[in-house]
Design a protein around this motif. Structure first.
Motif, PDB file in Angstrom:
ATOM      1  N   ARG A 148       0.976  -1.056   0.174  1.00  0.00           N
ATOM      2  CA  ARG A 148       0.192   0.007   0.022  1.00  0.00           C
ATOM      3  C   ARG A 148       0.800   1.105  -0.109  1.00  0.00           C
ATOM      4  N   ASP A 149       0.482   2.553  -0.674  1.00  0.00           N
ATOM      5  CA  ASP A 149       0.957   3.838  -0.646  1.00  0.00           C
ATOM      6  C   ASP A 149       2.379   3.635  -1.088  1.00  0.00           C
ATOM      7  N   VAL A 150       2.486   2.979  -2.096  1.00  0.00           N
ATOM      8  CA  VAL A 150       3.848   3.107  -2.793  1.00  0.00           C
ATOM      9  C   VAL A 150       4.025   4.246  -3.668  1.00  0.00           C
ATOM     10  N   VAL A 151       4.969   5.150  -2.949  1.00  0.00           N
ATOM     11  CA  VAL A 151       5.100   6.378  -3.894  1.00  0.00           C
ATOM     12  C   VAL A 151       5.839   6.058  -5.358  1.00  0.00           C
ATOM     13  N   GLY A 152       5.412   6.590  -6.206  1.00  0.00           N
ATOM     14  CA  GLY A 152       5.941   6.508  -7.521  1.00  0.00           C
ATOM     15  C   GLY A 152       5.549   5.113  -8.237  1.00  0.00           C
ATOM     16  N   ALA A 153       4.497   4.586  -7.796  1.00  0.00           N
ATOM     17  CA  ALA A 153       4.281   3.460  -8.362  1.00  0.00           C
ATOM     18  C   ALA A 153       3.640   3.483  -9.574  1.00  0.00           C
ATOM     19  N   GLY A 154       4.468   2.373 -10.521  1.00  0.00           N
ATOM     20  CA  GLY A 154       4.232   2.440 -11.908  1.00  0.00           C
ATOM     21  C   GLY A 154       5.229   3.538 -12.659  1.00  0.00           C
ATOM     22  N   GLU A 155       5.926   4.399 -11.833  1.00  0.00           N
ATOM     23  CA  GLU A 155       6.774   5.332 -12.298  1.00  0.00           C
ATOM     24  C   GLU A 155       8.411   5.006 -11.926  1.00  0.00           C
ATOM     25  N   ALA A 156       8.593   4.420 -10.893  1.00  0.00           N
ATOM     26  CA  ALA A 156       9.917   3.983 -10.295  1.00  0.00           C
ATOM     27  C   ALA A 156      10.518   2.944 -11.419  1.00  0.00           C
ATOM     28  N   ASP A 157      11.831   2.975 -11.283  1.00  0.00           N
ATOM     29  CA  ASP A 157      12.694   1.715 -11.994  1.00  0.00           C
ATOM     30  C   ASP A 157      12.824   0.477 -11.138  1.00  0.00           C
ATOM     31  N   SER A 158      12.776   0.658  -9.730  1.00  0.00           N
ATOM     32  CA  SER A 158      12.686  -0.460  -8.973  1.00  0.00           C
ATOM     33  C   SER A 158      11.863  -0.079  -7.422  1.00  0.00           C
ATOM     34  N   TYR A 159      11.845  -1.491  -6.827  1.00  0.00           N
ATOM     35  CA  TYR A 159      10.821  -1.179  -5.545  1.00  0.00           C
ATOM     36  C   TYR A 159      11.901  -2.088  -4.818  1.00  0.00           C
ATOM     37  N   ILE A 160      12.168  -1.466  -3.516  1.00  0.00           N
ATOM     38  CA  ILE A 160      12.528  -2.176  -2.262  1.00  0.00           C
ATOM     39  C   ILE A 160      11.324  -2.723  -1.672  1.00  0.00           C
ATOM     40  N   TRP A 161      11.424  -4.265  -1.783  1.00  0.00           N
ATOM     41  CA  TRP A 161       9.978  -5.044  -1.208  1.00  0.00           C
ATOM     42  C   TRP A 161      10.461  -5.507  -0.184  1.00  0.00           C
TER      43      TRP A 161
END
Length: 254
Positions: A148-161
């Motif tokens: 939830r509330d992932v900033v830049g979702a669909g815009e970032a190049d990677s996610y710290i998950w």
């Protein structure tokens, strides 16, 4: 050019003129992010020997503060990026660190799970198993979660998950998940509570497939070290908006 001079230029030339439209149209501040990258500010905290600015949390805090005053959405994106890069710098490969240093890589955090109250109707995602899970088959790991509330979702190049630990320990695993990883899904419309234009949304994995090497390893250190790093940065970097300001505890990630 000093980072302060670079920041002043980007603020006056790009961020401030576009802040109104970012807020009014709820449009992700892509031009501002690109300008920050070109000015060396996305790579502010990456080691100098990889091409970054070599600066630390105190300077990153100053930059986020000034950017947030001009444009809360861009400041929120930058806050999440710096916290993610702190982990990439500490545990990532030289290749992705060089990309971050060059300003060619925007990262973000996908740490908190969507609660039961979100439901598939609210998030646009199918309901996963309870909590974030990681299942390894050979050299491939299947991550399942709704973040939830992932900033830049669909815009970032990677996610710290974050996920429940695959080895059954009591602290979460952290993964560097590329935005183009198979099985990653972002709803078409933002569903997060961040500032308008920050792209805060739910990110779904049902599952997302990553190589086992995507786990951020803390060789020679404690499992808590990586988690402590991101929590320290989030606690210090200024937050803007309800979603960005919401604290994330270690317990929330397990």
């Amino acid at each position: 050019m000093s980072y302060r001079s670079a920041l002043s230029y980007v603020l006056s030339s790009t961020i401030e003129p576009s802040a109104g439209q970012t807020r009014a149209r709820e449009r992700f501040p892509r031009a501002s992010v690109l300008a920050l990258g070109e000015a060396g500010l996305l790579g502010l905290t990456v080691s100098t020997h990889l091409g970054g600015g070599g600066l630390r949390l105190v300077e990153a805090t100053e930059v986020v503060t000034e950017v947030s005053r001009a444009c809360p959405a861009t400041g929120t994106v930058l806050r999440s990026h710096y916290a993610a890069v702190a982990l990439i710098e500490a545990y990532g490969t030289p290749w992705v660190r060089r990309k971050a240093a060059a300003g060619d890589h925007l990262s973000t955090l996908a740490l908190a799970d969507l609660g039961d109250g979100g439901g598939p109707g609210g998030s646009g995602c199918p309901a996963p198993p309870a909590g974030s899970t990681a299942t390894r088959t050979g050299d491939v790991v299947a991550l399942r979660a709704r973040k939830r509330d992932v900033v830049g979702a669909g815009e970032a190049d990677s996610y710290i998950w974050s996920s429940r630990p695959a080895d059954g320990s009591d602290r979460p695993d952290l993964w560097l998940v590329p935005a183009d990883a198979p099985g990653l899904f972002v709803p078409a419309r933002p569903t997060g509570a961040g500032p308008r234009g920050s792209g805060a949304s739910t990110v779904c994995a049902d599952p997302v497939l990553v190589p086992a090497s995507a786990r951020l390893r803390w060789e020679g250190g404690r499992r808590d070290d990586a988690l402590s790093t991101v929590l320290e940065w989030l606690a210090t970097l200024p937050a803007t908006g309800s979603a960005a300001a919401e604290p994330i505890s270690a317990e929330a990630l397990t």
